[in-house]
Write a protein that holds these residues in place. Structure first.
Motif, PDB file in Angstrom:
ATOM      1  N   GLY A  24      -6.615  81.590  79.416  1.00 47.04           N
ATOM      2  CA  GLY A  24      -7.225  80.272  79.413  1.00 47.04           C
ATOM      3  C   GLY A  24      -6.325  79.210  80.020  1.00 47.04           C
ATOM      4  N   VAL A  25      -6.772  77.984  79.912  1.00 48.20           N
ATOM      5  CA  VAL A  25      -6.075  76.845  80.517  1.00 48.20           C
ATOM      6  C   VAL A  25      -4.656  76.693  79.973  1.00 48.20           C
ATOM      7  CG1 VAL A  25      -6.115  74.323  80.719  1.00 48.20           C
ATOM      8  CG2 VAL A  25      -8.201  75.623  81.067  1.00 48.20           C
ATOM      9  N   HIS A  26      -4.469  77.007  78.709  1.00 45.68           N
ATOM     10  CA  HIS A  26      -3.159  76.809  78.085  1.00 45.68           C
ATOM     11  C   HIS A  26      -2.096  77.762  78.624  1.00 45.68           C
ATOM     12  CE1 HIS A  26      -4.968  73.931  75.467  1.00 45.68           C
ATOM     13  NE2 HIS A  26      -5.880  74.812  75.100  1.00 45.68           N
ATOM     14  N   ALA A  27      -2.509  78.801  79.357  1.00 44.44           N
ATOM     15  CA  ALA A  27      -1.560  79.750  79.931  1.00 44.44           C
ATOM     16  C   ALA A  27      -1.015  79.294  81.278  1.00 44.44           C
ATOM     17  CB  ALA A  27      -2.231  81.112  80.089  1.00 44.44           C
ATOM     18  N   LEU A  28      -1.447  78.121  81.758  1.00 41.80           N
ATOM     19  CA  LEU A  28      -1.132  77.704  83.122  1.00 41.80           C
ATOM     20  C   LEU A  28       0.072  76.775  83.238  1.00 41.80           C
ATOM     21  CD1 LEU A  28      -4.743  77.242  84.536  1.00 41.80           C
ATOM     22  CD2 LEU A  28      -3.164  79.145  84.909  1.00 41.80           C
ATOM     23  N   GLY A  29       1.123  77.048  82.493  1.00 40.00           N
ATOM     24  CA  GLY A  29       2.367  76.303  82.675  1.00 40.00           C
ATOM     25  C   GLY A  29       3.035  76.723  83.977  1.00 40.00           C
ATOM     26  N   LEU A  30       3.794  75.821  84.575  1.00 37.69           N
ATOM     27  CA  LEU A  30       4.466  76.134  85.843  1.00 37.69           C
ATOM     28  C   LEU A  30       5.376  77.346  85.713  1.00 37.69           C
ATOM     29  CD1 LEU A  30       5.387  72.639  87.333  1.00 37.69           C
ATOM     30  CD2 LEU A  30       3.781  74.301  88.253  1.00 37.69           C
ATOM     31  N   ARG A  31       6.161  77.398  84.641  1.00 36.72           N
ATOM     32  CA  ARG A  31       7.092  78.522  84.451  1.00 36.72           C
ATOM     33  C   ARG A  31       6.339  79.842  84.303  1.00 36.72           C
ATOM     34  NH1 ARG A  31      12.465  77.901  83.142  1.00 36.72           N
ATOM     35  NH2 ARG A  31      13.173  75.753  83.221  1.00 36.72           N
ATOM     36  N   GLU A  32       5.254  79.822  83.566  1.00 36.57           N
ATOM     37  CA  GLU A  32       4.484  81.050  83.359  1.00 36.57           C
ATOM     38  C   GLU A  32       3.842  81.512  84.662  1.00 36.57           C
ATOM     39  OE1 GLU A  32       3.089  84.390  81.514  1.00 36.57           O
ATOM     40  OE2 GLU A  32       4.666  83.000  80.925  1.00 36.57           O
ATOM     41  N   ILE A  33       3.322  80.585  85.448  1.00 42.51           N
ATOM     42  CA  ILE A  33       2.730  80.954  86.736  1.00 42.51           C
ATOM     43  C   ILE A  33       3.811  81.541  87.645  1.00 42.51           C
ATOM     44  CG2 ILE A  33       1.639  80.073  88.838  1.00 42.51           C
ATOM     45  CD1 ILE A  33       0.174  78.012  87.019  1.00 42.51           C
ATOM     46  N   ALA A  34       4.970  80.897  87.698  1.00 38.15           N
ATOM     47  CA  ALA A  34       6.074  81.393  88.530  1.00 38.15           C
ATOM     48  C   ALA A  34       6.504  82.790  88.072  1.00 38.15           C
ATOM     49  CB  ALA A  34       7.247  80.427  88.471  1.00 38.15           C
ATOM     50  N   ARG A  35       6.657  82.972  86.761  1.00 39.03           N
ATOM     51  CA  ARG A  35       7.064  84.284  86.226  1.00 39.03           C
ATOM     52  C   ARG A  35       6.030  85.341  86.597  1.00 39.03           C
ATOM     53  NH1 ARG A  35       5.973  87.742  82.825  1.00 39.03           N
ATOM     54  NH2 ARG A  35       4.305  86.608  81.781  1.00 39.03           N
ATOM     55  N   HIS A  36       4.768  85.009  86.424  1.00 39.82           N
ATOM     56  CA  HIS A  36       3.692  85.960  86.711  1.00 39.82           C
ATOM     57  C   HIS A  36       3.636  86.295  88.209  1.00 39.82           C
ATOM     58  CE1 HIS A  36       0.168  88.072  85.198  1.00 39.82           C
ATOM     59  NE2 HIS A  36      -0.493  87.672  86.273  1.00 39.82           N
ATOM     60  N   ALA A  37       3.987  85.343  89.059  1.00 40.36           N
ATOM     61  CA  ALA A  37       3.997  85.568  90.506  1.00 40.36           C
ATOM     62  C   ALA A  37       5.273  86.255  90.972  1.00 40.36           C
ATOM     63  CB  ALA A  37       3.827  84.246  91.252  1.00 40.36           C
ATOM     64  N   GLY A  38       6.259  86.363  90.057  1.00 44.09           N
ATOM     65  CA  GLY A  38       7.516  87.011  90.401  1.00 44.09           C
ATOM     66  C   GLY A  38       8.432  86.162  91.257  1.00 44.09           C
ATOM     67  N   VAL A  39       8.392  84.837  91.044  1.00 48.77           N
ATOM     68  CA  VAL A  39       9.244  83.924  91.815  1.00 48.77           C
ATOM     69  C   VAL A  39      10.062  83.067  90.861  1.00 48.77           C
ATOM     70  CG1 VAL A  39       7.632  83.881  93.755  1.00 48.77           C
ATOM     71  CG2 VAL A  39       7.431  82.158  91.972  1.00 48.77           C
ATOM     72  N   SER A  40      10.991  82.315  91.410  1.00 48.62           N
ATOM     73  CA  SER A  40      11.832  81.455  90.582  1.00 48.62           C
ATOM     74  C   SER A  40      11.004  80.336  89.952  1.00 48.62           C
ATOM     75  CB  SER A  40      12.952  80.842  91.420  1.00 48.62           C
ATOM     76  OG  SER A  40      12.429  79.859  92.286  1.00 48.62           O
ATOM     77  N   HIS A  41      11.516  79.781  88.874  1.00 45.50           N
ATOM     78  CA  HIS A  41      10.802  78.708  88.175  1.00 45.50           C
ATOM     79  C   HIS A  41      10.611  77.477  89.049  1.00 45.50           C
ATOM     80  CE1 HIS A  41      10.816  80.997  84.587  1.00 45.50           C
ATOM     81  NE2 HIS A  41      12.115  80.903  84.363  1.00 45.50           N
ATOM     82  N   GLY A  42      11.477  77.279  90.016  1.00 47.19           N
ATOM     83  CA  GLY A  42      11.369  76.111  90.887  1.00 47.19           C
ATOM     84  C   GLY A  42      10.435  76.303  92.078  1.00 47.19           C
ATOM     85  N   ALA A  43      10.039  77.542  92.351  1.00 46.75           N
ATOM     86  CA  ALA A  43       9.222  77.824  93.546  1.00 46.75           C
ATOM     87  C   ALA A  43       7.898  77.073  93.575  1.00 46.75           C
ATOM     88  CB  ALA A  43       8.991  79.326  93.677  1.00 46.75           C
ATOM     89  N   PRO A  44       7.181  76.948  92.452  1.00 46.81           N
ATOM     90  CA  PRO A  44       5.897  76.232  92.544  1.00 46.81           C
ATOM     91  C   PRO A  44       6.041  74.806  93.076  1.00 46.81           C
ATOM     92  CG  PRO A  44       5.991  77.442  90.491  1.00 46.81           C
ATOM     93  CD  PRO A  44       7.362  77.536  91.129  1.00 46.81           C
ATOM     94  N   ARG A  45       7.126  74.134  92.731  1.00 45.42           N
ATOM     95  CA  ARG A  45       7.312  72.745  93.184  1.00 45.42           C
ATOM     96  C   ARG A  45       7.487  72.650  94.690  1.00 45.42           C
ATOM     97  NH1 ARG A  45       5.533  69.389  89.389  1.00 45.42           N
ATOM     98  NH2 ARG A  45       6.604  69.625  87.419  1.00 45.42           N
ATOM     99  N   ARG A  46       7.962  73.721  95.286  1.00 41.36           N
ATOM    100  CA  ARG A  46       8.141  73.698  96.739  1.00 41.36           C
ATOM    101  C   ARG A  46       6.792  73.697  97.462  1.00 41.36           C
ATOM    102  NH1 ARG A  46      11.056  78.157 100.573  1.00 41.36           N
ATOM    103  NH2 ARG A  46      10.664  77.038 102.498  1.00 41.36           N
TER     104      ARG A  46
END
Length: 196
Positions: A24-46
């Motif tokens: 659900g919506v509550h699972a969509l934290g930046l860190r969780e999305i980055a972890r799930h995508a297999g990238v660094s925590h800072g990658a989404p901001r780029r």
């Protein structure tokens, strides 16, 4: 943007789509999305300067799927020679079906409090969808002074049915999960009874 950048951006969106489907919506934290995508925590901001922009990109995937579902239902109904009222019935059923099958995505798509400020792409996706409904409502009620308002009222009713079913509230009102009698009543109230 390079191919690698496009790939990483797409991976982040795909990770968000998977997470919203399972958590659900509550699972969509930046860190969780980055972890799930297999990238660094800072990658989404780029690739997405704000969290809202990433959420909007995820929601856009949902609107694309909803548009496809509704277009398929409408094409099927139109292909049988159905009138505008019957086509709206098919669209309403597809809308409720999408909401039931994708509760997390459906919630995200309409959480403008989460998506506010990132709407240009979403508007490009959602406005044609709404205008399809408006055109059919105008066919059903050719003398309507404001078919867009009538459509918004119908859509609000359908959305309310979808949400009440998702939250389990229909059981409290009707004693069951069957949305069919409420859907028929809503369509009849907004469009008039279907010719049988």
């Amino acid at each position: 943007m390079t191919d690698q950048d496009r790939d990483l951006r797409a991976r982040l969106v795909a990770a968000g789509v998977e997470l919203v489907a399972t958590g659900g919506v509550h699972a969509l934290g930046l860190r969780e999305i980055a972890r799930h995508a297999g990238v660094s925590h800072g990658a989404p901001r780029r690739y997405f300067p704000t969290h809202r922009e990433l959420l909007a990109a995820i929601a856009q995937q949902g609107f694309g799927r909803l548009t496809d579902a509704l277009a398929g239902a409408d094409a099927l109904a139109a292909g049988t020679g159905a009138d505008a009222r019957s086509r709206l019935d098919a669209l309403a059923r597809a809308y409720l079906g999408f909401a039931a099958a994708n509760p997390g995505m459906f919630e995200l798509m309409f959480r403008h409090d989460l998506l506010e400020g990132s709407g240009a792409e979403l508007r490009r996706t959602t406005v044609p969808l709404f205008l399809t409904f408006v055109g059919l409502v105008a066919e059903v009620h050719p003398d309507s002074e404001d078919p867009a308002a009538a459509t918004a009222a119908l859509w609000s009713n359908l959305h309310g049915l979808a949400q009440l079913r998702t939250w389990g509230s229909l059981r409290l009102i009707t004693g069951g999960e069957d949305v069919e009698p409420l859907l028929r009543a809503a369509l009849d109230a907004h469009l008039g009874p279907a010719t049988r």
